[in-house]
Enzyme design. Sequence first.
Site, mmCIF file in Angstrom:
data_model
loop_
_atom_site.group_PDB
_atom_site.id
_atom_site.type_symbol
_atom_site.label_atom_id
_atom_site.label_comp_id
_atom_site.label_asym_id
_atom_site.label_seq_id
_atom_site.Cartn_x
_atom_site.Cartn_y
_atom_site.Cartn_z
ATOM 1 N N GLY A 177 0.373 -1.357 0.129
ATOM 2 C CA GLY A 177 0.214 -0.165 0.072
ATOM 3 C C GLY A 177 0.741 1.135 0.226
ATOM 4 O O GLY A 177 0.397 2.801 -1.095
ATOM 5 N N ILE A 178 1.683 1.574 1.152
ATOM 6 C CA ILE A 178 2.733 2.235 0.706
ATOM 7 C C ILE A 178 3.557 2.789 -0.393
ATOM 8 O O ILE A 178 3.673 3.968 -1.166
ATOM 9 C CB ILE A 178 3.957 2.361 2.173
ATOM 10 C CG1 ILE A 178 3.268 2.791 3.108
ATOM 11 C CG2 ILE A 178 4.551 3.485 2.159
ATOM 12 C CD1 ILE A 178 4.081 2.645 4.538
ATOM 13 N N THR A 216 11.189 5.047 4.082
ATOM 14 C CA THR A 216 11.065 5.214 5.018
ATOM 15 C C THR A 216 9.880 4.401 6.200
ATOM 16 O O THR A 216 9.142 4.035 6.329
ATOM 17 C CB THR A 216 9.227 5.866 4.203
ATOM 18 O OG1 THR A 216 9.144 5.138 3.242
ATOM 19 C CG2 THR A 216 9.934 7.725 3.534
ATOM 20 N N ALA A 217 11.150 2.647 6.282
ATOM 21 C CA ALA A 217 10.324 1.489 6.633
ATOM 22 C C ALA A 217 10.849 1.142 7.602
ATOM 23 O O ALA A 217 10.478 1.559 8.745
ATOM 24 C CB ALA A 217 10.019 0.545 5.626
ATOM 25 N N ARG A 218 11.818 0.917 7.122
ATOM 26 C CA ARG A 218 12.715 0.162 8.814
ATOM 27 C C ARG A 218 13.981 0.554 9.043
ATOM 28 O O ARG A 218 14.791 0.351 7.501
ATOM 29 C CB ARG A 218 12.365 -1.078 9.600
ATOM 30 C CG ARG A 218 10.981 -0.841 9.776
ATOM 31 C CD ARG A 218 11.388 -0.396 12.246
ATOM 32 N NE ARG A 218 9.459 -1.103 11.969
ATOM 33 C CZ ARG A 218 8.458 0.100 12.248
ATOM 34 N NH1 ARG A 218 8.669 0.684 11.338
ATOM 35 N NH2 ARG A 218 7.539 0.120 12.798
ATOM 36 N N ASP A 245 14.288 8.332 7.077
ATOM 37 C CA ASP A 245 13.180 8.597 8.513
ATOM 38 C C ASP A 245 13.231 7.688 9.104
ATOM 39 O O ASP A 245 13.152 7.749 10.600
ATOM 40 C CB ASP A 245 11.896 8.708 7.445
ATOM 41 C CG ASP A 245 10.721 9.345 8.829
ATOM 42 O OD1 ASP A 245 11.300 10.323 9.148
ATOM 43 O OD2 ASP A 245 9.624 8.705 9.231
ATOM 44 N N GLU A 281 18.272 3.325 15.497
ATOM 45 C CA GLU A 281 17.117 4.751 16.306
ATOM 46 C C GLU A 281 16.941 4.678 17.597
ATOM 47 O O GLU A 281 16.365 3.811 18.311
ATOM 48 C CB GLU A 281 16.112 5.136 15.719
ATOM 49 C CG GLU A 281 14.938 4.275 14.786
ATOM 50 C CD GLU A 281 14.227 4.655 14.113
ATOM 51 O OE1 GLU A 281 12.666 4.493 14.693
ATOM 52 O OE2 GLU A 281 14.471 4.747 12.604
ATOM 53 N N HIS A 301 12.182 10.177 12.516
ATOM 54 C CA HIS A 301 11.679 9.133 12.178
ATOM 55 C C HIS A 301 9.380 9.484 12.603
ATOM 56 O O HIS A 301 8.796 9.315 13.113
ATOM 57 C CB HIS A 301 11.239 7.427 13.284
ATOM 58 C CG HIS A 301 10.190 6.448 12.621
ATOM 59 N ND1 HIS A 301 10.672 5.057 13.151
ATOM 60 C CD2 HIS A 301 9.113 6.351 11.714
ATOM 61 C CE1 HIS A 301 10.133 4.355 12.519
ATOM 62 N NE2 HIS A 301 8.941 4.408 12.443
#
Length: 339
Positions: free
Chosen positions: A164-165, A242-244, A268, A273, A291
Site C-alpha cells: 500500500g505504501i 521510510t520503512a525500517r 526517516d 534509532e 521517524h
Amino acid sequence: MSRPTVLLIGDLAHTNKEWEALSSKYTLLEFRKGTRDQFLENCRNGTYAAVRGCYRSNVSTAITGPFDKELVAALPESWKFIAHNGAGYDNIDVDACSARKIAVSSTPVAVDDATADTGILLLLGALRYAHEPLVALREGRWKGNLRLGHDPRGKTLGILGMGGIGRAMAHRACSFGMEIIYHNRRRLDPSLEKGAKYVSFDELLAQSDVLSLNLALNAKTRHIISAPELARTKKGVVVVNTARGALINEADLVDALESGQVSAVGLDVFENEPEIHPGLVKNDRAFLLPHLGTSTYETQRDMELLVLKNLQAAVDEGKMITLVGEQKGLDWVPKEANP
C-alpha cells in the site's frame, strides 16, 4: 455468560473515548505503565487469565519489551488476538504467535498516505541536496555551500516493496514525471500496477535513479541493502527509506555515500534509532528526519481506530480486518472482516 475481557497495553493519544465506550460489552483491563517484569508477572499470576485479546503498539514496546518468544509463551491460554498499532511489527514474534494460534493484525492501510507523503519529501530533499541550504539559512549563511540538485522528471524510481505504501509512493511520483519500476516477492495483479513495471531485484538495483524501500523488516529482509547490493546500483543512486532502518546496513550506506556510489539519501528511519550513524549526521548529502512518517493527527487517529476495529472484529466475530501477511492462508486463522 461473562463478558469478554480485553487489555490495553500502553497509552492512547486520540481514542480514549472510543476505548472507554467498549466497556458496554467488554471487561476492560489496562497496562498503560509498568515494566516487562510486571507484565510477565500479571500473565503468570492470573491477572490476565480471561483476556481474549489486546491492543498494543510499537510505542508500548518501551513498557513490555518486544512480544518475543518468551513473552508470547507467558500469555494465558485464553489469549487469541493481538491487535497491533503500526504498519511495522518487527517487535512481535509472529512465528511464536502462530505456534500458539494467536492471530496478529497491523495497521497497513491507515499509514499509506502519510508515509508516502514523507517519502516524497525525502525524495525531493535528497535530489535537491536540501540539507545544507536549510542549515545555512538558519545560521545566517543564506544558501551556504549550495550544490546543484536534480529534477525528478524523467528519473526512474525503483520501489522495493509495492504494498500500500509503495503504491501510494508510486502514484505521487508519477505526478513528477518519474518512471516507476518495482520488485516484490511476486508480481502485483496488473490492475494494481498503474503503469509500474515489475523487474527482478538485480534489475531494480541496476536501473533505479532513486531506490525507495517500502517493505517490512523481518529476518529475511534485515540488511537486504548492504555493500554487495549498493555496489550493484547505478552510480550516483539516491536511497530513500521510510520503512525500517535495519533494512539497510547503515555503515555500508555511509561508505557508499562517502565514495559517491550513492549521491544522496533521504531517511526517516535508522538502524539503531534514536542513535544515528555519525557518518550520516555529518554528511551534507543526507536529508534526515526523526521517524516522522505517520506523525499527523489524522493518520495516528485512523491507526488507533483501526486497531480498535480489529480488536472488536476479532472478539465479536472471530475475524480480523488487517491480519499480518505471514498468517494469511494458515488453516486456523480468523476469517477476513470488512473494514
